[in-house]
Design a protein around this motif. Structure first.
Motif, PDB file in Angstrom:
ATOM      1  N   ALA A 181       0.839  -1.203   0.000  1.00 23.00           N
ATOM      2  CA  ALA A 181       0.000   0.000   0.000  1.00 23.00           C
ATOM      3  C   ALA A 181       0.873   1.252   0.000  1.00 23.00           C
ATOM      4  N   ASP A 182       1.946   1.230   0.788  1.00 28.09           N
ATOM      5  CA  ASP A 182       2.879   2.357   0.792  1.00 28.09           C
ATOM      6  C   ASP A 182       3.529   2.529  -0.581  1.00 28.09           C
ATOM      7  N   ASP A 183       3.873   1.398  -1.211  1.00 27.41           N
ATOM      8  CA  ASP A 183       4.458   1.449  -2.554  1.00 27.41           C
ATOM      9  C   ASP A 183       3.514   2.130  -3.543  1.00 27.41           C
ATOM     10  N   LEU A 184       2.260   1.749  -3.500  1.00 29.59           N
ATOM     11  CA  LEU A 184       1.264   2.332  -4.407  1.00 29.59           C
ATOM     12  C   LEU A 184       1.214   3.854  -4.278  1.00 29.59           C
ATOM     13  N   ILE A 185       1.144   4.306  -3.048  1.00 24.06           N
ATOM     14  CA  ILE A 185       1.043   5.743  -2.809  1.00 24.06           C
ATOM     15  C   ILE A 185       2.326   6.455  -3.238  1.00 24.06           C
ATOM     16  N   PHE A 186       3.466   5.851  -2.917  1.00 24.76           N
ATOM     17  CA  PHE A 186       4.752   6.450  -3.270  1.00 24.76           C
ATOM     18  C   PHE A 186       4.901   6.551  -4.788  1.00 24.76           C
ATOM     19  N   LEU A 187       4.625   5.466  -5.495  1.00 29.89           N
ATOM     20  CA  LEU A 187       4.778   5.458  -6.949  1.00 29.89           C
ATOM     21  C   LEU A 187       3.815   6.428  -7.622  1.00 29.89           C
ATOM     22  N   ALA A 188       2.588   6.499  -7.118  1.00 26.00           N
ATOM     23  CA  ALA A 188       1.625   7.444  -7.694  1.00 26.00           C
ATOM     24  C   ALA A 188       2.131   8.872  -7.544  1.00 26.00           C
ATOM     25  N   GLY A 189       2.807   9.164  -6.448  1.00 28.96           N
ATOM     26  CA  GLY A 189       3.325  10.497  -6.223  1.00 28.96           C
ATOM     27  C   GLY A 189       4.481  10.874  -7.123  1.00 28.96           C
ATOM     28  N   LEU A 190       5.132   9.888  -7.739  1.00 26.85           N
ATOM     29  CA  LEU A 190       6.250  10.171  -8.640  1.00 26.85           C
ATOM     30  C   LEU A 190       5.797  10.643 -10.021  1.00 26.85           C
TER      31      LEU A 190
END
Length: 318
Positions: A181-190
């Motif tokens: 879930a953290d990965d999803l949010i982080f990648l979307a922010g890139l």
């Protein structure tokens, strides 16, 4: 109520229509100076049949793929610094001079100066995989390397002007659903132009050989949610999916993905680019490889795109 997969498919359709983009990968060297614990090409693995293609052979493979209909050529290798800045420049220029294609670089931790030079020579895109966005797990899987250095490289190539792709591996050792879930949010922010995620496949010649495989269904859910969070990003149905299910990539395309990336590495070398078991297991020539990819796309009632598939086409690029 629609499932995540149905919602992801609807969003993909609204953004990309029935088009699926085809990226042809030339894996021109399996030599790597890294010691990543998950990868079969890691430097300590003495059981790999190492190879390096020369410049003419790399260009010939790329041009064969372009002639067969690929509109994007991905130049991929291990972290192999034997290729000089000028050699990579020559490869880029010769491909771009011969065909109207996008050139993507997947060359690892080369310098910012080199990436800027290659962009000025005509390279269009760059892949900088993260594999995880958790710094502690990153250090473990990459033998002490720093996540900060990798993300700095990614942001730097974005600033240069490349279309940039990245992604993670679903199901690495010590991973949790919360971390995904953290990965999803982080990648979307890139604000990535391409976002990839495939299931972890343990390689027998790595320290993770006895680790549990990733979950293909969790991988599907990850890319479906990635589609909802990043609707305009290109999301590939990765080849790792087919290691779990012969119809893995097909299912991925029906669940929000819009890209497939077949290998067009020469048949004599293709099987040696063995990052994980099952990769490049089908050895047919370049023309047949592209034809099979197009047949898969059409069999799902999609259309192989005749464009380069740039995200920036939304802004009148294509």
């Amino acid at each position: 109520m629609k499932s995540w997969f149905s919602l992801a498919d609807s969003v993909r359709g609204n953004v990309f229509g029935r088009e699926v983009y085809l990226r042809a990968i030339v894996e021109f060297s399996n030599v790597c100076n890294k010691k990543c614990n998950y990868c079969g090409l890691r430097a300590p693995n003495s059981n790999v049949n190492r190879y390096r293609m020369d410049v003419d052979s790399i260009v010939a493979s790329a041009c064969q793929a372009a002639e067969a209909g690929a509109r994007t050529i991905v130049l991929q290798s291990g972290d192999d610094f034997s290729y000089s800045t000028l050699q990579i420049e020559e490869i880029i220029r010769r491909i771009k001079d011969s065909y109207d294609v996008a050139v993507t670089l997947s060359l690892g931790d080369r310098s910012i100066g080199e990436y800027e030079h290659w962009f000025n020579c005509g390279a269009d895109r760059c892949l900088i995989k993260l594999e995880t966005t958790a710094p502690d797990i990153y250090a473990k899987i990459r033998c002490g390397e720093k996540f900060h250095d990798r993300i700095t490289l990614l942001r730097s190539v974005q600033e240069i002007g490349y279309e940039v792709g990245s992604g993670i591996i679903v199901g690495l050792p010590d991973y949790s659903v919360e971390q995904l879930a953290d990965d999803l949010i982080f990648l979307a922010g890139l604000e990535l132009d391409m976002l990839a995620a495939g299931p972890f496949v343990p390689h027998p010649e790595t320290p993770f050989s006895s680790s549990v495989s990733g979950d293909i269904n969790l991988s599907f859910r990850f890319t479906a949610l990635a589609r909802l969070l990043s609707p305009f990003s290109n999301i590939p149905a990765t080849s790792a999916l087919d290691s779990f299910d012969p119809e893995g990539r097909a299912k991925g395309l029906l669940r929000g993905c819009n890209v497939i990336m077949p290998s067009v590495t020469p048949v004599a070398r293709r099987g040696d680019y063995n990052i994980y078991p099952g990769k490049n297991s089908i050895s047919v020539d370049v023309t047949d490889t592209i034809s099979r990819a197009e047949e898969l796309i059409r069999s799902l009632d999609f259309v192989p795109s005749a464009t380069k598939g740039s995200v920036r086409r939304m802004n009148n690029v294509e």
